[in-house]
Scaffold this active site. Structure first.
Site, short mmCIF file in Angstrom:
data_model
loop_
_atom_site.label_atom_id
_atom_site.label_comp_id
_atom_site.label_asym_id
_atom_site.label_seq_id
_atom_site.Cartn_x
_atom_site.Cartn_y
_atom_site.Cartn_z
N VAL A 1 47.24 37.03 39.25
CA VAL A 1 48.37 36.59 40.07
C VAL A 1 48.20 35.12 40.44
CG1 VAL A 1 49.55 36.86 42.29
CG2 VAL A 1 48.95 38.88 40.96
N CYS B 1 43.88 42.02 38.80
CA CYS B 1 45.23 41.54 39.10
C CYS B 1 45.20 40.34 40.04
CB CYS B 1 46.10 42.65 39.66
SG CYS B 1 45.42 43.57 41.02
#
Lengths: 519, 490
Positions: free
Chosen positions: A157, A153
């Site tokens: 991001v 992640c």
């Protein structure tokens, strides 16, 4: 003092000795400022009520004890199914430590995987240097034939572009220009581990079929008679894939297992550590383009992969983790149809044996109510088998199941009189399940290791089928697929039913008239 | 000649140098140079182990390390049993760390205790895009509604939180106010911060200072102290370690007012500034808060080691040294009481284990702390290293190891495998990711993070289990079966 060199007490019993009990009681009383016991008892009972269930189901933001993991876990699963392939997860390094631990606790095997170890500076400037250095190090040290890149992640991001980064790394000579580095973006905040499996499987096939990220011409499909088989994310992959190969061999089908994890997670202890073992060869992965058709054993693990394959001209068949007679029948008939091979007598006989076993034992299962949770396809396979056994899959729950999955489960319920009072719960977690077990009584629960907390709290006996299984050993070696697999599932269920009967009929002079030696 | 038969220390040092040179050659040059600083051989008399530490892992090498979240949620905060710890971000981090560390506790799970539960905000794409603060606030409301007996909440940040600009401090503050001053602790332990778990320990320590201690300032919590109050700091009660330690401290006459953090409660954390002495087991993960309490509250702290009778004895006396004769006599009484047990354990197992060589690679305190316990059984530690140690750990290690010990900081999977292959120890002690690698190689192995699901290993009661476990690992008949009778060994 209770400890004794002759009979050493483990944590199981040591802390039940009087000196420890007294110590722990004093700790609680004098220092913990505990909630009054009466209050604890009150809340404990309240948690069992329909009123609590209603509040629990009104939850919108909090997830408690989910039965799903994140995409990159599935990414690693898919990657290690290919020959000498090192999964490379671009992002923070702690993630990789978690995936490796998670798989090792389930399979009791090593799981090799590297991280690009991004830290604060990479968060600000991007992780390009981590990719460049990471690929170079991984290639030099671990000598893989392929490095399969996925992402955490963190990398997602900040928007790192895997394709561009890999190209850049190749230009910087981290790995040879023609070295295979397929990739897939696998953000942890989308979908679950089954999504990650799907993305990486598609990524690897796209790499080989569609010109290796623009570096070579696309392969041209030259159809042959082979069948591709994709198992999906599966805690029983070792036993299942070996069973599938046996079945294909019995039928004389030419096949490619695309993503074969059966050897890498079942290596021998013989003095040698095999970082890589078995797996789909890279050549086979490329040539799988030419196959006549692809069978996916788990539709929800291949939601993007199958359409991708279909676009390349193959017929695709999506199954839902078939378990039992009808599911296996369908699987075999599809294989027979696609390959033009007949189902041999040997398999027909195996079918008959499973029917025989069901006939022998169904009286103990008929009408019993079960709660099931797990991945969407596993739930469908198990529920179908239970209906076949005359049992009721009263509660079927998948945290990573969506609305379309729920419709499919409902259709399955509707197809059998035993599905009449059954309910499906998509997107719910095991704290929801806890409420359901109190309010919608069932006889048995089927789920993974975390189900033991539900068993403890609700008293519903747990039959361990799912992923992960941390607290029982070697289950992954036994298949759930094929008629033999169905037999394993049947025996697992029966063993628990009989254990439960025995446990409830063994009180001397009270209930032990039913403590029968023949059942 | 098998390399493990080298006799004197000069040979060993030369061998180690050769092994190190060999592994470094496998790296691209730049990274061989970087790894070189982390590998070495201990020279007697030096103040540290001669290696660099607490530096970023190099990418792509299979470091064994975890992240700051693991250090905060997994180690420091997670075991506090009557609070709810939210894994804030996507589902994975909380899932993989769910109930995995065996921090034992007594309590009614889901009612007044929550350690073996996984509370997550399960971030979806929209939370990344629009921010997760509103969701976090709602989660806190739902916790209050569904778990009315919780005594507090912590927010354990996962990677995205710090990247998307969420203000978890503001949410926590507002909700704390709304719920009458409830303890709500935001922790900025995003996994990309720092180089390992270690920063997570530090950050978590700081939040105890800021959100537990500072809240108490000037308030009388009604705690009635005694001259013999101590707090156990840095014992996570893995397999019951803190319990088999606590019992010894109580038997010598001390009053343990708090356990950090295994089987711990918020009330115990709050009482700790009243302790007369902090006894610190895991220096690495909790020295920060110990130093803070020394500075702010004047509480001295002492490191101790409850692995194996020699170190336990030394530690009991060191702890007692901070108190009066009553406690000193108590320590002697405890030492005497367990003499027969430890002697019986040593008599039983030492003949089976004497002379066996061990290589370790663990976190926290264990790469040094367990050495004494092995030596009590006649075993020898020939290599050791820290997953996330700092230089002060390597300094402390010099008191435990022998001249010529192979040292490897933040070892990579590649290096560790080669080292074990060349040194040929009788036992490797490391973690779950390493366990099966070495067992496949035919090398006996024990997990030294989780005690391989056994334990406790702390204290006298734990030593008996430790000795038995090492014996069953090394002397299992399975290791004689790894070679077929019909094929000659290579």
């Amino acid at each position: 003092m209770s400890q004794n060199a002759d009979k050493i007490l483990d944590h199981f019993t040591l802390f039940r000795e009087p000196e420890y009990k007294e110590m722990l009681e004093n700790k609680k009383k004098n220092f913990e400022q505990p909630v009054a016991e009466i209050e604890v008892a009150k809340v404990r009972e309240w948690l069992k009520t329909p009123e609590y269930r209603e509040k629990n189901f009104a939850r919108e933001a909090l997830t408690i004890n989910p039965a799903k993991a994140c995409q990159p876990l599935g990414a690693v699963f898919a990657a290690v199914g290919f020959e000498s392939t090192l999964p490379f997860v671009h992002g923070s390094q702690g993630c990789v430590a978690y995936y490796r631990s998670h798989f090792s606790r389930h399979f009791k095997e090593p799981t090799s995987c590297v991280s690009s170890s991004m830290t604060e500076d990479a968060a600000v400037f991007g992780g390009l240097n981590n990719m460049i250095d990471g690929l170079a190090n991984a290639y030099s040290l671990y000598k893989p034939k392929m490095i399969a890149v996925s992402s955490t992640c963190m990398a997602e991001v900040i928007g790192d572009d895997l394709n561009a980064f890999i190209k850049n790394a190749k230009e910087k000579q981290s790995v040879p220009m023609d070295f295979d580095v397929p990739f897939a973006h696998t953000p942890a905040f989308v979908g679950s581990h089954v999504t990650g499996y799907d993305n990486v499987m598609k990524g690897i096939l796209a790499h080989f079929w569609d010109g290796k990220a623009g570096t070579v011409p696309k392969l041209e499909r030259q159809p042959n008679g082979k069948i591709n088989f994709i198992g999906g994310f599966d805690g029983y992959t070792v036993g299942n894939l070996r069973e599938i190969k046996r079945i294909f061999d019995l039928m004389g089908v030419e096949y490619t297992i695309v993503g074969d994890n059966s050897d890498v997670w079942d290596t021998p202890t013989d003095g040698e550590f095999r970082m890589y073992d078995g797996g789909t060869t890279l050549e086979d992965a490329a040539n799988s383009l030419h196959a006549k058709a692809t069978i996916s054993m788990q539709e929800y693990c291949t939601e993007k992969t199958l359409p991708f394959i279909a676009l390349h001209g193959q017929e695709t068949v999506a199954l839902n983790h078939p378990i039992g007679i009808a599911g296996t029948d369908k699987f075999l008939m599809e294989v027979a149809r696609l390959s033009g091979k007949e189902i041999p007598d040997a398999l027909t006989k195996e079918r008959g044996r499973l029917v025989d076993a069901i006939a022998d034992s169904n009286a103990h299962i008929h009408g019993k109510k079960f709660a099931i949770y797990g991945d969407p396809d596993l739930c469908l396979g198990l529920a179908a088998f239970l209906l076949e056994l005359g049992a009721e899959p009263t509660t079927v729950l998948a945290t990573n199941g969506g609305k379309d999955w729920a419709v499919k489960v409902q259709a399955l319920f509707d197809s059998s009189p035993f599905g009449k009072n059954c309910h499906v719960y998509a997107g719910k977690d095991l704290w929801h399940m806890r409420s359901l077990l109190f309010t919608d009584k069932v006889d048995f629960l089927i789920g993974n290791t975390y189900g033991k907390f539900l068993e403890r709290d609700t008293g519903v006996p747990l039959i361990r089928i799912g992923f992960p299984i941390f607290d029982r050993h070697h289950h992954h070696r036994y298949p759930l697929w094929g008629y033999q697999g169905g037999m394993n599932v049947l025996v697992k269920i029966l063993d628990k039913i009989f254990d439960d009967i025995d446990q409830n009929t063994q009180e001397t002079a009270k209930t032990d008239y039913s403590f029968d030696i023949i059942r | 000649m098998s390399l493990n038969t080298v006799a004197d220390e000069t040979d060993i040092k030369a061998r180690n140098q050769q092994i190190i040179t060999d592994v470094l050659q496998a790296y691209p040059e730049k990274f061989g140079k970087r790894r070189e600083k982390h590998l070495g051989t201990f020279e007697e008399g030096k103040p540290d182990c001669g290696v660099k530490s607490n530096i970023k892992s190099i990418p792509g090498v299979m470091t064994i390390r975890g992240c700051a979240y693991a250090g905060s949620k997994g180690v420091v905060w997670g075991p506090i049993k009557d609070m709810i710890h939210i894994s804030h971000g996507p589902v994975g981090c909380g899932q993989y760390s769910w109930a995995a560390r065996r921090n034992y506790y007594i309590g009614t799970t889901g009612v007044d205790s929550f350690v073996t539960m996984q509370f997550t905000s399960d971030f979806q794409e929209k939370d990344i895009v629009f921010g997760g603060d509103k969701k976090l606030a709602k989660i806190m409301d739902e916790i209050q509604e569904l778990f009315p007996l919780n005594k507090g909440i912590t927010v354990q940040s996962e990677c995205p939180i710090g990247l998307i600009g969420d203000d978890i401090e503001a949410v926590s503050k507002a909700k704390s106010k709304e719920y009458g001053g409830k303890t709500i602790v935001p922790v900025r332990c995003e996994g990309f911060r720092g180089v390992s778990q270690s920063l997570g320990h530090h950050l978590a320590n700081d939040t105890i200072r800021d959100f537990v201690f500072n809240k108490l300032d000037g308030k009388d919590n009604g705690f009635v102290g005694t001259p013999y109050d101590v707090a156990i700091i840095g014992d996570y009660n893995i397999g019951g370690d803190a319990w088999s330690s606590r019992i010894l401290l109580e038997e010598m006459g001390l009053r343990v007012i708090s356990q950090w953090s295994g089987d711990g409660t918020i009330a115990e954390l709050e009482a700790t500034p009243k302790a007369k002495l902090n006894v610190l087991h895991c220096y690495r993960s909790m020295n920060y808060i110990s130093r803070h309490m020394e500075e702010k509250y004047g509480i001295p702290w002492v490191e101790y080691n409850f692995f194996g009778p020699s170190k336990i004895e030394e530690s009991l006396r060191a702890i007692a040294g901070h108190f009066d004769d009553k406690i000193k006599e108590g320590a002697e009484r405890v030492i005497a009481k367990y003499k027969a047990l430890t002697q019986a354990v040593i008599d039983k197992y030492k003949p089976r284990l004497a002379g066996k060589k061990v290589m370790l690679f663990v976190g926290g305190l264990r790469p040094r702390h367990v050495i004494g316990a092995y030596e009590d059984l006649g075993m020898e530690v020939v290599g050791t290293g820290y997953e996330f140690g700092h230089n002060d750990d390597y300094q402390r290690t010099t008191h435990y190891i022998k001249d010529g010990t192979l040292i490897y900081d933040d070892v990579t999977g590649f290096e560790f495998e080669k080292f074990v292959e060349k040194v040929q120890p009788d036992l490797v002690g490391s973690g779950i990711k390493e366990k099966y690698v070495f067992q496949k190689m035919g090398v006996p192995f024990r997990q030294m993070h989780s005690w391989d699901y056994s334990g406790p290993y702390h204290g006298y009661d734990g030593f008996a289990i430790f000795a038995r476990d090492m014996d069953m690992a090394i002397n299992s008949p399975v290791w004689a079966l790894t070679k077929t009778p019909w094929k000659k060994a290579k």
